[in-house]
Design a protein around this motif. Sequence first.
Motif, PDB file in Angstrom:
ATOM      1  N   VAL A 173      -1.074  11.045  -3.890  1.00 23.81           N
ATOM      2  CA  VAL A 173      -0.179  10.410  -2.918  1.00 23.81           C
ATOM      3  C   VAL A 173      -0.941  10.074  -1.632  1.00 23.81           C
ATOM      4  O   VAL A 173      -0.764   8.988  -1.049  1.00 23.81           O
ATOM      5  CB  VAL A 173       1.021  11.328  -2.638  1.00 23.81           C
ATOM      6  CG1 VAL A 173       1.862  10.778  -1.495  1.00 23.81           C
ATOM      7  CG2 VAL A 173       1.882  11.477  -3.888  1.00 23.81           C
ATOM      8  N   LEU A 174      -1.796  10.982  -1.181  1.00 27.64           N
ATOM      9  CA  LEU A 174      -2.572  10.722   0.039  1.00 27.64           C
ATOM     10  C   LEU A 174      -3.550   9.571  -0.155  1.00 27.64           C
ATOM     11  O   LEU A 174      -3.755   8.752   0.758  1.00 27.64           O
ATOM     12  CB  LEU A 174      -3.318  11.988   0.462  1.00 27.64           C
ATOM     13  CG  LEU A 174      -2.455  13.132   0.997  1.00 27.64           C
ATOM     14  CD1 LEU A 174      -3.323  14.338   1.323  1.00 27.64           C
ATOM     15  CD2 LEU A 174      -1.688  12.694   2.237  1.00 27.64           C
ATOM     16  N   ASN A 175      -4.152   9.497  -1.322  1.00 24.35           N
ATOM     17  CA  ASN A 175      -5.055   8.374  -1.600  1.00 24.35           C
ATOM     18  C   ASN A 175      -4.309   7.047  -1.623  1.00 24.35           C
ATOM     19  O   ASN A 175      -4.819   6.020  -1.149  1.00 24.35           O
ATOM     20  CB  ASN A 175      -5.772   8.601  -2.930  1.00 24.35           C
ATOM     21  CG  ASN A 175      -6.816   9.692  -2.845  1.00 24.35           C
ATOM     22  OD1 ASN A 175      -7.411   9.908  -1.794  1.00 24.35           O
ATOM     23  ND2 ASN A 175      -7.031  10.392  -3.949  1.00 24.35           N
ATOM     24  N   LEU A 176      -3.099   7.057  -2.183  1.00 27.51           N
ATOM     25  CA  LEU A 176      -2.279   5.852  -2.138  1.00 27.51           C
ATOM     26  C   LEU A 176      -1.972   5.450  -0.699  1.00 27.51           C
ATOM     27  O   LEU A 176      -2.027   4.280  -0.333  1.00 27.51           O
ATOM     28  CB  LEU A 176      -0.964   6.079  -2.892  1.00 27.51           C
ATOM     29  CG  LEU A 176      -0.924   5.817  -4.392  1.00 27.51           C
ATOM     30  CD1 LEU A 176       0.478   6.065  -4.916  1.00 27.51           C
ATOM     31  CD2 LEU A 176      -1.351   4.400  -4.724  1.00 27.51           C
ATOM     32  N   LEU A 177      -1.676   6.440   0.121  1.00 28.89           N
ATOM     33  CA  LEU A 177      -1.328   6.159   1.514  1.00 28.89           C
ATOM     34  C   LEU A 177      -2.509   5.578   2.283  1.00 28.89           C
ATOM     35  O   LEU A 177      -2.333   4.714   3.155  1.00 28.89           O
ATOM     36  CB  LEU A 177      -0.841   7.448   2.175  1.00 28.89           C
ATOM     37  CG  LEU A 177      -0.062   7.328   3.486  1.00 28.89           C
ATOM     38  CD1 LEU A 177       1.192   6.494   3.290  1.00 28.89           C
ATOM     39  CD2 LEU A 177       0.299   8.698   4.011  1.00 28.89           C
ATOM     40  N   SER A 178      -3.708   6.019   1.960  1.00 27.76           N
ATOM     41  CA  SER A 178      -4.890   5.492   2.656  1.00 27.76           C
ATOM     42  C   SER A 178      -5.147   4.028   2.321  1.00 27.76           C
ATOM     43  O   SER A 178      -5.777   3.310   3.100  1.00 27.76           O
ATOM     44  CB  SER A 178      -6.119   6.326   2.299  1.00 27.76           C
ATOM     45  OG  SER A 178      -6.432   6.182   0.919  1.00 27.76           O
ATOM     46  N   LEU A 179      -4.650   3.554   1.176  1.00 26.06           N
ATOM     47  CA  LEU A 179      -4.853   2.161   0.795  1.00 26.06           C
ATOM     48  C   LEU A 179      -4.011   1.189   1.624  1.00 26.06           C
ATOM     49  O   LEU A 179      -4.220  -0.022   1.545  1.00 26.06           O
ATOM     50  CB  LEU A 179      -4.534   1.972  -0.693  1.00 26.06           C
ATOM     51  CG  LEU A 179      -5.490   2.654  -1.683  1.00 26.06           C
ATOM     52  CD1 LEU A 179      -5.000   2.459  -3.105  1.00 26.06           C
ATOM     53  CD2 LEU A 179      -6.907   2.107  -1.534  1.00 26.06           C
ATOM     54  N   PHE A 180      -3.061   1.699   2.410  1.00 21.06           N
ATOM     55  CA  PHE A 180      -2.277   0.821   3.276  1.00 21.06           C
ATOM     56  C   PHE A 180      -3.138   0.186   4.373  1.00 21.06           C
ATOM     57  O   PHE A 180      -2.681  -0.730   5.058  1.00 21.06           O
ATOM     58  CB  PHE A 180      -1.116   1.578   3.908  1.00 21.06           C
ATOM     59  CG  PHE A 180       0.100   1.667   3.025  1.00 21.06           C
ATOM     60  CD1 PHE A 180       0.988   0.616   2.937  1.00 21.06           C
ATOM     61  CD2 PHE A 180       0.338   2.798   2.265  1.00 21.06           C
ATOM     62  CE1 PHE A 180       2.097   0.678   2.117  1.00 21.06           C
ATOM     63  CE2 PHE A 180       1.451   2.879   1.445  1.00 21.06           C
ATOM     64  CZ  PHE A 180       2.335   1.821   1.368  1.00 21.06           C
ATOM     65  N   GLN A 181      -4.348   0.675   4.565  1.00 15.42           N
ATOM     66  CA  GLN A 181      -5.250   0.055   5.534  1.00 15.42           C
ATOM     67  C   GLN A 181      -5.911  -1.207   4.994  1.00 15.42           C
ATOM     68  O   GLN A 181      -6.670  -1.856   5.712  1.00 15.42           O
ATOM     69  CB  GLN A 181      -6.328   1.061   5.939  1.00 15.42           C
ATOM     70  CG  GLN A 181      -5.784   2.288   6.651  1.00 15.42           C
ATOM     71  CD  GLN A 181      -6.879   3.245   7.070  1.00 15.42           C
ATOM     72  OE1 GLN A 181      -8.059   2.911   7.032  1.00 15.42           O
ATOM     73  NE2 GLN A 181      -6.504   4.439   7.481  1.00 15.42           N
ATOM     74  N   SER A 182      -5.631  -1.553   3.766  1.00 21.66           N
ATOM     75  CA  SER A 182      -6.179  -2.783   3.195  1.00 21.66           C
ATOM     76  C   SER A 182      -5.665  -3.997   3.970  1.00 21.66           C
ATOM     77  O   SER A 182      -4.507  -4.046   4.394  1.00 21.66           O
ATOM     78  CB  SER A 182      -5.789  -2.891   1.726  1.00 21.66           C
ATOM     79  OG  SER A 182      -6.155  -4.155   1.208  1.00 21.66           O
ATOM     80  N   GLU A 183      -6.538  -4.982   4.143  1.00 17.27           N
ATOM     81  CA  GLU A 183      -6.159  -6.180   4.877  1.00 17.27           C
ATOM     82  C   GLU A 183      -5.571  -7.269   3.974  1.00 17.27           C
ATOM     83  O   GLU A 183      -5.246  -8.359   4.463  1.00 17.27           O
ATOM     84  CB  GLU A 183      -7.380  -6.737   5.622  1.00 17.27           C
ATOM     85  CG  GLU A 183      -7.872  -5.827   6.719  1.00 17.27           C
ATOM     86  CD  GLU A 183      -8.981  -6.453   7.543  1.00 17.27           C
ATOM     87  OE1 GLU A 183      -9.368  -7.594   7.210  1.00 17.27           O
ATOM     88  OE2 GLU A 183      -9.442  -5.823   8.494  1.00 17.27           O
ATOM     89  N   ASP A 184      -5.424  -6.957   2.691  1.00 17.18           N
ATOM     90  CA  ASP A 184      -4.812  -7.906   1.765  1.00 17.18           C
ATOM     91  C   ASP A 184      -3.299  -7.657   1.750  1.00 17.18           C
ATOM     92  O   ASP A 184      -2.843  -6.596   1.293  1.00 17.18           O
ATOM     93  CB  ASP A 184      -5.389  -7.722   0.369  1.00 17.18           C
ATOM     94  CG  ASP A 184      -5.027  -8.874  -0.558  1.00 17.18           C
ATOM     95  OD1 ASP A 184      -4.033  -9.578  -0.267  1.00 17.18           O
ATOM     96  OD2 ASP A 184      -5.730  -9.080  -1.559  1.00 17.18           O
ATOM     97  N   PRO A 185      -2.484  -8.589   2.227  1.00 20.20           N
ATOM     98  CA  PRO A 185      -1.027  -8.354   2.248  1.00 20.20           C
ATOM     99  C   PRO A 185      -0.428  -8.214   0.858  1.00 20.20           C
ATOM    100  O   PRO A 185       0.591  -7.536   0.693  1.00 20.20           O
ATOM    101  CB  PRO A 185      -0.484  -9.589   2.984  1.00 20.20           C
ATOM    102  CG  PRO A 185      -1.542 -10.627   2.851  1.00 20.20           C
ATOM    103  CD  PRO A 185      -2.842  -9.912   2.787  1.00 20.20           C
TER     104      PRO A 185
END
Length: 527
Positions: A173-185
């Motif tokens: 879950v934490l790894n998924l949350l860190s992917l929100f920093q992606s700049e691809d909408p």
Amino acid sequence: MGVERNTPKASPKKKPTTTLQYLFDLDSKSNGNGHFSNSGKQSSLDSENEELLSIITYCTFVFTFTDPSESPSQQDLKRLKLTQLLSLVKSTKKPLHDQILSHLVAMLSANLFRPLPPSSNASVIFDLPDEEDTASTPAPAWPHLQIVYEILLRLVLNTDAKALRDHIDHSFVLNLLSLFQSEDPRERESLKNVYHRIYSKFTFYRSFMRKAMNDVFLHYVFETERPCGIGDLLEIWGSIINGFTIPLKEEHKLFLMRVLIPLHKPKGLQVYHRQLAYCVSQFVQKEPVLGGIVVRGILKYWPITNCQKQVLLVGELEELVEIIDPEQYRKLALPLFTQITRCLNSWNSQVAERALYVLNNEQFRKMAQEAMDEVFPVIVEGMEKNLKWHWSKSVRQLTQTVKVMLEEMEPCLYSKCVINLELRESAAQQEEIKRREKWERIERAADAATAAQNQFLQPPHLKVFWKLETNSRLDKIGSQFWCRMMILPGLLPACSGPFLSPLVLIVSKFEFRLYVCAQPFCRIDSS
């Protein structure tokens, strides 16, 4: 009678034996057929599982789409394998085996959890109103990532949460949350759907997931100020807040005060303000008493120079005033109208016009009537300043319209406020005149004292001059700088005859020479 007795006794003994034997034969045949059928089903299941495992193993290999050595044909083949795997996960009606689940989640982790590239617009100030208008960097591996996210979504929807608990844990879950920093909408949109589904289905993870999102918000406010993913997380929070029961828990109130209100502070507010305003309004609608806390918090983080943020916050305050508890009108009237008056006096025409439109709101007029004696002088002063000094013609016209409305509302009070304003301005002018006169007297006295001191401390027969000779370009053209120096009694060293020894010798970037003039004229060169 003997025969009649013997015949019934013999017949029941034969029938049970044949019947039992027949049943035993049937049972053995059915068991034999069931064994063959079960073995056939087991072999078919094993073949399906082996096929799934082979596809999963092939899809575990990750293509970067940036390495020129990668084969496009292999990339296309992996995309076909992922599509095949997605169709198998969609079509399966029975729960997947635990071994397949572990391999499948490992494959999803290998494809999703990757180091993100550094931000391409880290130094850009986000001044655009919508996130869609900001610069975005598409993920090069999106053709594969899109299918991987769909597989994960289907896995969460079709599989029991207890069966997935051992595979989708806190670290996942934490790894998924860190992917929100992606700049691809596109990736953030897929992440939002997956994360929201996990929150809805994995009820035993809800508290942990809320805390993890709060940490992301606070890290953004106080550390990074990179707004990527903040709007998507706030959309998830909007649906979560919508499901809160009344009365609200203390944990949820603390989230409002410690997380949502400070999110008004960063300079990237324009990117996620729509989602943030929705979350805040949900809290106030559930408990209108919280409106006072929200309004004071927004006023605390009010921007000074960012005009676009000011326009957004004025609009948010207008929406909040319509849903807060009317009993708080009197407490909030003075600080709220003071800030609105500062905005209508702004030199930015958009801010001034937005603040003037707010004064036409019916709820704002009701709030002003609750504290008329305190609020009206502040508003009238802002109106008169706009009419006299504002550069924008449209702002002056709109100010005149609002002035007419206020005069119709309270004509006597408005005229009284204008008279008091004129008296304060005249008194301020008198104070300014007195202050200038006082400073002029002080300057004249200082000049007289300086002249007397110079006459006493500097005898006419002794004058000291400093000559500054530099190595700069000015020195090459023969420029010399002279400054007169006043010598206090007792500072001159001992001298013999008409000659005076030098006071100071300084050698640095500039070359200094001291010249002492006396009567008769004598020169001492310290160099």
